[in-house]
Design a protein around this motif. Structure first.
Motif, PDB file in Angstrom:
ATOM      1  N   THR A 113       0.840  -1.191   0.000  1.00  0.00           N
ATOM      2  CA  THR A 113       0.000   0.000   0.000  1.00  0.00           C
ATOM      3  C   THR A 113       0.881   1.249   0.000  1.00  0.00           C
ATOM      4  O   THR A 113       1.831   1.344   0.780  1.00  0.00           O
ATOM      5  CB  THR A 113      -0.926   0.013   1.226  1.00  0.00           C
ATOM      6  N   LEU A 114       0.546   2.177  -0.883  1.00  0.00           N
ATOM      7  CA  LEU A 114       1.219   3.474  -0.958  1.00  0.00           C
ATOM      8  C   LEU A 114       0.230   4.530  -0.493  1.00  0.00           C
ATOM      9  O   LEU A 114      -0.805   4.731  -1.127  1.00  0.00           O
ATOM     10  CB  LEU A 114       1.666   3.777  -2.387  1.00  0.00           C
ATOM     11  N   VAL A 115       0.536   5.199   0.621  1.00  0.00           N
ATOM     12  CA  VAL A 115      -0.325   6.260   1.144  1.00  0.00           C
ATOM     13  C   VAL A 115       0.345   7.582   0.793  1.00  0.00           C
ATOM     14  O   VAL A 115       1.408   7.907   1.326  1.00  0.00           O
ATOM     15  CB  VAL A 115      -0.524   6.124   2.673  1.00  0.00           C
ATOM     16  N   LEU A 116      -0.272   8.334  -0.109  1.00  0.00           N
ATOM     17  CA  LEU A 116       0.321   9.573  -0.605  1.00  0.00           C
ATOM     18  C   LEU A 116       0.031  10.709   0.360  1.00  0.00           C
ATOM     19  O   LEU A 116      -1.117  10.973   0.686  1.00  0.00           O
ATOM     20  CB  LEU A 116      -0.234   9.902  -1.994  1.00  0.00           C
ATOM     21  N   GLY A 117       1.085  11.362   0.794  1.00  0.00           N
ATOM     22  CA  GLY A 117       0.954  12.464   1.738  1.00  0.00           C
ATOM     23  C   GLY A 117       1.338  13.790   1.109  1.00  0.00           C
ATOM     24  O   GLY A 117       1.434  13.931  -0.111  1.00  0.00           O
ATOM     25  N   SER A 118       1.605  14.753   1.950  1.00  0.00           N
ATOM     26  CA  SER A 118       1.987  16.080   1.469  1.00  0.00           C
ATOM     27  C   SER A 118       3.504  16.146   1.273  1.00  0.00           C
ATOM     28  O   SER A 118       4.221  15.194   1.560  1.00  0.00           O
ATOM     29  CB  SER A 118       1.531  17.149   2.465  1.00  0.00           C
ATOM     30  N   VAL A 169      -0.479  -3.538  -5.902  1.00  0.00           N
ATOM     31  CA  VAL A 169      -0.177  -2.252  -5.279  1.00  0.00           C
ATOM     32  C   VAL A 169      -1.471  -1.466  -5.130  1.00  0.00           C
ATOM     33  O   VAL A 169      -2.232  -1.324  -6.087  1.00  0.00           O
ATOM     34  CB  VAL A 169       0.854  -1.451  -6.102  1.00  0.00           C
ATOM     35  N   VAL A 170      -1.711  -0.974  -3.926  1.00  0.00           N
ATOM     36  CA  VAL A 170      -2.883  -0.144  -3.637  1.00  0.00           C
ATOM     37  C   VAL A 170      -2.384   1.276  -3.413  1.00  0.00           C
ATOM     38  O   VAL A 170      -1.566   1.524  -2.530  1.00  0.00           O
ATOM     39  CB  VAL A 170      -3.635  -0.652  -2.389  1.00  0.00           C
ATOM     40  N   ILE A 171      -2.858   2.197  -4.225  1.00  0.00           N
ATOM     41  CA  ILE A 171      -2.464   3.609  -4.122  1.00  0.00           C
ATOM     42  C   ILE A 171      -3.606   4.339  -3.438  1.00  0.00           C
ATOM     43  O   ILE A 171      -4.729   4.355  -3.927  1.00  0.00           O
ATOM     44  CB  ILE A 171      -2.190   4.210  -5.516  1.00  0.00           C
ATOM     45  N   ILE A 194      -6.231   2.387  -7.591  1.00  0.00           N
ATOM     46  CA  ILE A 194      -6.298   3.653  -6.874  1.00  0.00           C
ATOM     47  C   ILE A 194      -7.533   3.593  -6.002  1.00  0.00           C
ATOM     48  O   ILE A 194      -8.644   3.439  -6.504  1.00  0.00           O
ATOM     49  CB  ILE A 194      -6.368   4.851  -7.839  1.00  0.00           C
ATOM     50  N   SER A 195      -7.339   3.699  -4.710  1.00  0.00           N
ATOM     51  CA  SER A 195      -8.450   3.640  -3.769  1.00  0.00           C
ATOM     52  C   SER A 195      -8.852   5.058  -3.400  1.00  0.00           C
ATOM     53  O   SER A 195      -7.999   5.902  -3.108  1.00  0.00           O
ATOM     54  CB  SER A 195      -8.034   2.865  -2.518  1.00  0.00           C
ATOM     55  N   ASN A 196     -10.149   5.312  -3.396  1.00  0.00           N
ATOM     56  CA  ASN A 196     -10.601   6.656  -3.026  1.00  0.00           C
ATOM     57  C   ASN A 196     -10.871   6.779  -1.535  1.00  0.00           C
ATOM     58  O   ASN A 196     -11.235   7.837  -1.057  1.00  0.00           O
ATOM     59  CB  ASN A 196     -11.837   7.051  -3.831  1.00  0.00           C
ATOM     60  N   ARG A 197     -10.699   5.663  -0.803  1.00  0.00           N
ATOM     61  CA  ARG A 197     -10.912   5.716   0.649  1.00  0.00           C
ATOM     62  C   ARG A 197      -9.590   5.483   1.367  1.00  0.00           C
ATOM     63  O   ARG A 197      -8.868   4.541   1.082  1.00  0.00           O
ATOM     64  CB  ARG A 197     -11.912   4.657   1.085  1.00  0.00           C
ATOM     65  N   ILE A 198      -9.310   6.348   2.290  1.00  0.00           N
ATOM     66  CA  ILE A 198      -8.123   6.212   3.114  1.00  0.00           C
ATOM     67  C   ILE A 198      -8.592   5.953   4.544  1.00  0.00           C
ATOM     68  O   ILE A 198      -9.526   6.585   5.026  1.00  0.00           O
ATOM     69  CB  ILE A 198      -7.220   7.464   2.999  1.00  0.00           C
ATOM     70  N   MET A 199      -7.966   4.995   5.196  1.00  0.00           N
ATOM     71  CA  MET A 199      -8.390   4.610   6.542  1.00  0.00           C
ATOM     72  C   MET A 199      -7.858   5.592   7.581  1.00  0.00           C
ATOM     73  O   MET A 199      -6.846   6.267   7.367  1.00  0.00           O
ATOM     74  CB  MET A 199      -7.896   3.195   6.853  1.00  0.00           C
ATOM     75  N   ASN A 200      -8.536   5.659   8.738  1.00  0.00           N
ATOM     76  CA  ASN A 200      -8.119   6.560   9.816  1.00  0.00           C
ATOM     77  C   ASN A 200      -6.719   6.219  10.306  1.00  0.00           C
ATOM     78  O   ASN A 200      -5.949   7.119  10.668  1.00  0.00           O
ATOM     79  CB  ASN A 200      -9.121   6.503  10.972  1.00  0.00           C
ATOM     80  N   GLU A 201      -6.382   4.927  10.334  1.00  0.00           N
ATOM     81  CA  GLU A 201      -5.042   4.527  10.778  1.00  0.00           C
ATOM     82  C   GLU A 201      -3.971   5.067   9.836  1.00  0.00           C
ATOM     83  O   GLU A 201      -2.881   5.436  10.272  1.00  0.00           O
ATOM     84  CB  GLU A 201      -4.934   2.993  10.845  1.00  0.00           C
TER      85      GLU A 201
END
Length: 185
Positions: free
Chosen positions: A80-85, A135-137, A165-172
């Motif tokens: 999983t790739l969590v894109l940040g700032s 891969v989950v983006i 590409i997932s449009n939902r990001i988890m709170n964790e």
């Protein structure tokens, strides 16, 4: 017919009156024909730049699906790739609550994201019994469109066949970004 006329007669006053001489004529028809032939030749032989677009498989709009349905993916296969700032991202393997590979902060460079994807592309088939990587983006609110494009470019460069590409990001995952200081405006 195109032609070029030149006048050689004198316009001044006085002196003897002489007969007006006609200047020479140059027929330009052949030159005009040649110019159009050259323009036509170059227009037909040059190739125009074709836009480069990446194929993205979108879900069928006609199929009824439940919006809250989660897709279960083998944790050994998923990265999983969590894109940040700030042009950074956090990646992990498996579940965010109990990851197989601990979350790490990387950038979108060849030494960052590409190196991780290449390493995981070799490692995942060993862990998952020969199955390839998924891969989950997950872009966050603080990431920019350029980050998604960079991630998709890396999928193409590394030749990853399965990604989404997932449009939902988890709170964790949001908490993970905040902890790494990557959830800034």
């Amino acid at each position: 017919m195109a032609e070029l006329n030149q006048d050689s007669g004198k316009k001044g006053k006085g002196g003897k009156v002489r007969a007006k001489k006609n200047g020479g004529k140059v027929d330009l028809t052949a030159m005009v024909d040649l110019a159009f032939l050259l323009i036509t030749f170059f227009m037909l032989t040059t190739s125009l730049n074709k836009p480069q677009a990446m194929d993205v498989a979108m879900p069928d709009k006609n199929v009824e699906t439940d919006k809250d349905t989660d897709v279960d993916v083998d944790e050994h296969r998923s990265v999983t790739l969590v894109l940040g700032s700030d042009d950074k991202l956090v990646w992990y393997q498996g579940d965010v609550k109990n990851p197989l590979q601990a979350p790490a902060v990387i950038d979108y460079s060849a030494e960052g994201l590409r190196a991780v994807l290449m390493r995981m592309q070799k490692l995942v088939p060993q862990q998952a019994g020969g199955k390839d990587i998924i891969v989950v983006i997950r872009p966050s609110e603080k990431s920019v469109t350029r980050n998604i494009i960079d991630a998709l470019d890396e999928m193409k460069i590394v030749d990853i066949k399965r990604y989404m590409i997932s449009n939902r990001i988890m709170n964790e995952e949001i908490e993970l970004l905040k902890k790494e200081n990557l959830y800034n405006d």
